[in-house]
Design an enzyme around this catalytic site. Structure first.
Site, mmCIF file in Angstrom:
data_model
loop_
_atom_site.group_PDB
_atom_site.id
_atom_site.type_symbol
_atom_site.label_atom_id
_atom_site.label_comp_id
_atom_site.label_asym_id
_atom_site.label_seq_id
_atom_site.Cartn_x
_atom_site.Cartn_y
_atom_site.Cartn_z
ATOM 1 N N PRO A 41 -4.528 11.390 -10.178
ATOM 2 C CA PRO A 41 -4.102 9.990 -10.110
ATOM 3 C C PRO A 41 -5.306 9.049 -10.212
ATOM 4 O O PRO A 41 -6.444 9.477 -9.963
ATOM 5 C CB PRO A 41 -3.454 9.874 -8.732
ATOM 6 C CG PRO A 41 -3.309 11.244 -8.207
ATOM 7 C CD PRO A 41 -4.214 12.135 -8.961
ATOM 8 N N PRO A 42 -5.073 7.807 -10.555
ATOM 9 C CA PRO A 42 -6.159 6.848 -10.650
ATOM 10 C C PRO A 42 -6.874 6.681 -9.315
ATOM 11 O O PRO A 42 -6.267 6.858 -8.265
ATOM 12 C CB PRO A 42 -5.471 5.535 -11.032
ATOM 13 C CG PRO A 42 -4.096 5.876 -11.437
ATOM 14 C CD PRO A 42 -3.766 7.202 -10.853
ATOM 15 N N GLY A 64 -11.478 9.467 -7.712
ATOM 16 C CA GLY A 64 -12.861 9.907 -7.740
ATOM 17 C C GLY A 64 -13.212 10.812 -8.902
ATOM 18 O O GLY A 64 -14.189 11.563 -8.822
ATOM 19 N N LYS A 65 -12.457 10.762 -9.986
ATOM 20 C CA LYS A 65 -12.758 11.608 -11.150
ATOM 21 C C LYS A 65 -14.094 11.208 -11.770
ATOM 22 O O LYS A 65 -14.952 12.053 -12.016
ATOM 23 C CB LYS A 65 -11.630 11.495 -12.192
ATOM 24 C CG LYS A 65 -10.287 11.970 -11.666
ATOM 25 C CD LYS A 65 -9.216 11.906 -12.724
ATOM 26 C CE LYS A 65 -8.874 10.482 -13.142
ATOM 27 N NZ LYS A 65 -8.260 9.679 -12.075
ATOM 28 N N THR A 66 -14.237 9.913 -11.988
ATOM 29 C CA THR A 66 -15.483 9.424 -12.563
ATOM 30 C C THR A 66 -16.649 9.759 -11.631
ATOM 31 O O THR A 66 -17.710 10.199 -12.071
ATOM 32 C CB THR A 66 -15.402 7.904 -12.777
ATOM 33 O OG1 THR A 66 -14.206 7.614 -13.489
ATOM 34 C CG2 THR A 66 -16.592 7.391 -13.546
ATOM 35 N N HIS A 93 16.551 -8.317 12.633
ATOM 36 C CA HIS A 93 16.595 -7.380 11.507
ATOM 37 C C HIS A 93 15.525 -6.300 11.671
ATOM 38 O O HIS A 93 15.806 -5.110 11.603
ATOM 39 C CB HIS A 93 16.389 -8.170 10.198
ATOM 40 C CG HIS A 93 16.316 -7.332 8.961
ATOM 41 N ND1 HIS A 93 17.330 -7.314 8.024
ATOM 42 C CD2 HIS A 93 15.362 -6.486 8.485
ATOM 43 C CE1 HIS A 93 17.003 -6.503 7.037
ATOM 44 N NE2 HIS A 93 15.803 -5.978 7.293
ATOM 45 N N GLU A 94 14.300 -6.727 11.941
ATOM 46 C CA GLU A 94 13.206 -5.761 12.048
ATOM 47 C C GLU A 94 13.391 -4.833 13.243
ATOM 48 O O GLU A 94 13.154 -3.628 13.147
ATOM 49 C CB GLU A 94 11.845 -6.468 12.132
ATOM 50 C CG GLU A 94 11.433 -7.207 10.859
ATOM 51 C CD GLU A 94 11.460 -6.339 9.607
ATOM 52 O OE1 GLU A 94 11.228 -5.113 9.696
ATOM 53 O OE2 GLU A 94 11.735 -6.882 8.524
ATOM 54 N N HIS A 115 15.603 -1.990 12.384
ATOM 55 C CA HIS A 115 14.931 -0.845 11.746
ATOM 56 C C HIS A 115 14.227 0.009 12.793
ATOM 57 O O HIS A 115 14.360 1.230 12.831
ATOM 58 C CB HIS A 115 13.854 -1.331 10.763
ATOM 59 C CG HIS A 115 14.382 -1.926 9.499
ATOM 60 N ND1 HIS A 115 15.257 -1.272 8.676
ATOM 61 C CD2 HIS A 115 14.114 -3.114 8.893
ATOM 62 C CE1 HIS A 115 15.518 -2.044 7.616
ATOM 63 N NE2 HIS A 115 14.842 -3.170 7.727
ATOM 64 N N ASP A 119 15.922 -2.987 1.317
ATOM 65 C CA ASP A 119 16.347 -1.811 2.081
ATOM 66 C C ASP A 119 17.480 -1.092 1.355
ATOM 67 O O ASP A 119 17.492 0.137 1.254
ATOM 68 C CB ASP A 119 16.861 -2.225 3.471
ATOM 69 C CG ASP A 119 15.813 -2.986 4.269
ATOM 70 O OD1 ASP A 119 14.619 -2.737 4.039
ATOM 71 O OD2 ASP A 119 16.197 -3.822 5.115
HETATM 72 P P1 ADP Z 1 -11.126 7.644 -10.974
HETATM 73 O O1 ADP Z 1 -12.163 7.872 -12.000
HETATM 74 O O2 ADP Z 1 -10.430 8.887 -10.520
HETATM 75 O O3 ADP Z 1 -10.142 6.576 -11.330
HETATM 76 P P2 ADP Z 1 -13.340 6.693 -9.508
HETATM 77 O O4 ADP Z 1 -14.247 7.849 -9.564
HETATM 78 O O5 ADP Z 1 -13.619 5.589 -10.462
HETATM 79 O O6 ADP Z 1 -11.841 7.127 -9.665
HETATM 80 O O7 ADP Z 1 -13.319 6.159 -8.036
HETATM 81 C C1 ADP Z 1 -13.430 4.814 -7.742
HETATM 82 C C2 ADP Z 1 -14.192 4.610 -6.473
HETATM 83 O O8 ADP Z 1 -13.468 5.099 -5.362
HETATM 84 C C3 ADP Z 1 -15.491 5.345 -6.430
HETATM 85 O O9 ADP Z 1 -16.516 4.634 -7.032
HETATM 86 C C4 ADP Z 1 -15.711 5.504 -4.941
HETATM 87 O O10 ADP Z 1 -16.271 4.342 -4.398
HETATM 88 C C5 ADP Z 1 -14.322 5.647 -4.406
HETATM 89 N N1 ADP Z 1 -13.964 7.065 -4.232
HETATM 90 C C6 ADP Z 1 -12.974 7.707 -4.861
HETATM 91 N N2 ADP Z 1 -12.905 8.987 -4.448
HETATM 92 C C7 ADP Z 1 -13.888 9.161 -3.555
HETATM 93 C C8 ADP Z 1 -14.340 10.264 -2.772
HETATM 94 N N3 ADP Z 1 -13.746 11.465 -2.834
HETATM 95 N N4 ADP Z 1 -15.388 10.073 -1.964
HETATM 96 C C9 ADP Z 1 -15.981 8.861 -1.877
HETATM 97 N N5 ADP Z 1 -15.609 7.793 -2.575
HETATM 98 C C10 ADP Z 1 -14.570 7.915 -3.409
HETATM 99 ZN ZN ZN Z 2 14.686 -4.588 6.245
HETATM 100 MG MG MG Z 3 -12.358 6.580 -13.587
#
Ligand code: ADP
Ligand code: ZN
Ligand code: MG
Length: 624
Positions: free
Chosen positions: A223-224, A227-229, A444-445, A448, A522
């Site tokens: 997922p976005p 931390g892939k990058t 209401h709250e 819940h 809800d």
């Molecule tokens: P992705 O490439 O998966 O979209 P990024 O690597 O760009 O995600 O992560 C964005 C930021 O989130 C990183 O620069 C860091 O600051 C933080 N982050 C994400 N995952 C981690 C992790 N496992 N440990 C520390 N920081 C993280």
């Molecule tokens: Zn509600």
């Molecule tokens: Mg990225």
């Protein structure tokens, strides 16, 4: 309900080239035109013949010429009425005599000096140059202006294309931007797999000597913001090699051919500085499945993709370049990318679990002044579903709030504020409810919260609030104590009743005719859950343990998600009836619980109205 605002994390960019190169190219083109233009004009207008001086003399005497002109070392004699038409081009017939290097006409040795009086001597310096060149110069300037205007129009597109073949890859400063595995929290399995790559980049010889083949391409899927990058950069940091990064989305909307040449540049640069890592972010932007699809126009994407594949196929055993790609949509990737020798190794990066979240929070607290008694563990447990970037954001937000209050150190209180802000959007001070709305919202709250509390299979109440945040007037937060991977039917049923707790309270306390629009969200959620229970999870045997919802097909040829399903109208009716039955039962249960605890409900709602917020501890106190 939870809304997590995504904040754009900026990656450092090396400034773009200034685009001087294309202007140089334009200049050269214009120059060539300028040089050729007069030539074209001459040949187009005149038919010249070189003759001897005495021939000129004779023709002059016979009155053939309308004009004789001395131009430098040439005598140019123009025939009178001598327009000759050659292939549609009208030309003036002229005789040219190359003169000996004499200054004065009398020195020319003309037998008939009267010629001299009829001869025009052209000032060969400035005037002729300017009159000859002026049209050319005007054309030149016009061409340049038009070119500049056109480029300006093309705007951003041209900006990209301006650097033509240049790869524009970002090369991270090896020391300044260094990221190591220790900067990536959690992700232990991912790191373990990548450690091998680090080993190879550090000492390729060791692997080669034994005949090991190292993967060329590694795909990080997840997922976005997980931390892939960051992981890819950590691999570069650990192995101490350059990291060339480019994003797939940068290739889209470029001129055809630019993407491919950029890829070529990128790979040749990488080979020059090898061992190195090429990182292609958002690779799905170029690596989408190629299908018959509508709307061709993806030529650029395809050429770029092909170039990447060609480059990767061209790697030999001495190429110490490793290509890493990242995507959150591995399902849409073209199979060609995933073949052996290409991105054949896939590493899944997941959302962080409880322990990871605690570590990530601590990592992001490292470079900030944070009070020592901040409870990262409980913070981590209330941030289920947060990505690494969300957590980083949370700590940063807390620091920003603290700085705004002129505080020197980030306290637990500010972190909680940041958390609430991130989860629910900014506290809207301008959105003021009237007393009546406030009262309804409070009941209401509490509805819940109360129903949730009384049923056994729900998450604990974290907070009840009637302070408007984001779009919601009030909010009841239920926070799971642990990450949940499976949900039981019993939990769903309790959740449904809890969701209806708000509406049920409105009915019990204000009457059937005074129920409000506040429950729409809800109801939407409840309906969705009920349908999923029946149609996807097969939780009702009288309907069937079948999948009526259809497989999730993501992206057909139109790029639209569709659900394929086939069942009879009769089944459809049964499903609809079942969903209604489930929801009615849930609502009835909520009504029953609230009616039974009317006194308590009233008491909590009154307190909530006064305090605007009730914490977990305070709430649990009512049931002690
Ligand atoms: P992705 O490439 O998966 O979209 P990024 O690597 O760009 O995600 O992560 C964005 C930021 O989130 C990183 O620069 C860091 O600051 C933080 N982050 C994400 N995952 C981690 C992790 N496992 N440990 C520390 N920081 C993280
Ligand atoms: Zn509600
Ligand atoms: Mg990225």
């Amino acid at each position: 309900m939870r809304k997590i605002p995504k904040t754009n994390i900026k990656t450092p960019k090396i400034p773009k080239g200034k685009g001087t190169k294309p202007f140089a190219i334009l200049f050269i083109i214009a120059l060539i035109i300028a040089l050729i233009a007069p030539q074209i004009r001459n040949t187009a207008q005149f038919s010249d013949e070189e003759i001897a001086l005495n021939t000129l003399e004779n023709r002059f005497l016979s009155g053939s010429y309308s004009e004789v002109l001395i131009d430098g070392n040439k005598a140019i004699a123009t025939w009178s009425g001598s327009e000759v038409s050659e292939a549609g081009v009208t030309k003036t017939r002229r005789d040219i005599v190359i003169l000996p290097k004499n200054d004065s006409l009398t020195d020319l040795g003309l037998k008939h000096p009267e010629i001299a009086t009829n001869v025009l001597v052209k000032d060969n310096t400035s005037s002729e140059f300017w009159s000859d060149m002026l049209p050319t110069i005007i054309a030149f300037v016009l061409f340049f202006i038009i070119a500049i205007i056109l480029i300006g129009r093309m705007g951003g597109m041209a900006n990209n294309a301006m650097t033509f073949g240049k790869s524009r890859a970002r090369l991270y400063d090896k020391d300044k931007d260094k990221v190591l595995f220790k900067d990536v929290a959690g992700a232990d399995e991912e790191k373990e797999e990548l450690a091998e790559v680090v080993q190879f980049l550090k000492n390729p010889k060791k692997f080669k000597d034994i005949g090991a083949k190292i993967p060329r391409g590694i795909l990080l899927v997840g997922p976005p913001w997980t931390g892939k990058t960051l992981l890819a950069r950590a691999v570069a940091g650990e192995s101490d090699v350059p990291f060339l990064s480019i994003s797939g989305s940068e290739f889209v909307e470029m001129f055809v051919g630019v993407g491919a040449s950029r890829v070529r540049d990128l790979f040749s640069n990488a080979k020059k500085i090898a061992p190195a890592i090429i990182f292609i972010d958002e690779i799905d932007a170029i690596g989408k499945k190629r299908g018959p699809g509508l709307g061709g126009g993806h030529d650029e994407r395809e050429q770029t993709l092909n170039q990447i594949l060609t480059e990767m196929d061209g790697f030999d055993n001495d190429t110490n370049v490793i290509v890493m790609g990242a995507t959150n949509r591995a399902d849409v990737l073209d199979k060609a990318l995933l073949r052996p020798g290409r991105f054949d190794r896939k590493i899944t990066v997941n959302l962080p679990n409880l322990q990871d979240r605690e570590e990530i929070l601590q990592i992001h607290a490292r470079n900030k002044k944070v009070e020592s008694d901040v409870d990262f563990h409980s913070l981590a447990s209330s941030t289920v579903g947060f990505s690494g970037a969300d957590l980083g954001n949370l700590m940063n937000e807390a620091a920003i709030i603290s700085a705004r209050y002129d505080e020197k150190i980030v306290s637990q209180k500010r972190i909680s504020e940041a958390f609430e802000r991130l989860v629910m959007g900014l506290r809207k001070k301008s959105l003021i409810m009237n007393e009546e709305e406030k009262k309804i919202t409070a009941y209401h709250e509490v509805g819940h919260a109360l129903v949730g509390k009384l049923l056994p299979n729900t998450d604990p109440v974290h907070k009840v609030s009637i302070i408007s945040r984001g779009g919601a007037l009030g909010v009841t937060w239920f926070l799971p104590e642990r990450d949940r991977l499976l949900t039981s039917k019993a939990k769903y049923l309790d959740e449904l009743a809890t969701l209806y707790g708000g509406r049920a309270a409105e009915e019990v306390f204000f009457g059937k005719d005074f129920i409000t629009t506040g429950a729409s969200n809800d109801i939407e959620k409840a309906t969705h859950i009920a349908r999923e229970m029946v149609m996807r999870y097969g939780m009702y045997e009288d309907i069937g343990r079948e999948n009526y919802a259809g497989e999730r097909v993501s992206g057909n040829h139109l790029g639209v998600s569709e659900e394929k399903s086939s069942f009879s109208d009769e089944t459809m009716k049964k499903i609809d009836a079942k969903v209604t039955e489930i929801l009615n039962a849930a609502y009835a249960l909520a009504i029953k619980l609230i009616t039974k605890n009317k006194k308590l409900h009233e008491q909590i709602a009154t307190d909530l109205l006064a305090k605007e917020e009730i914490s977990k501890e305070e709430f649990d106190g009512y049931f002690a």
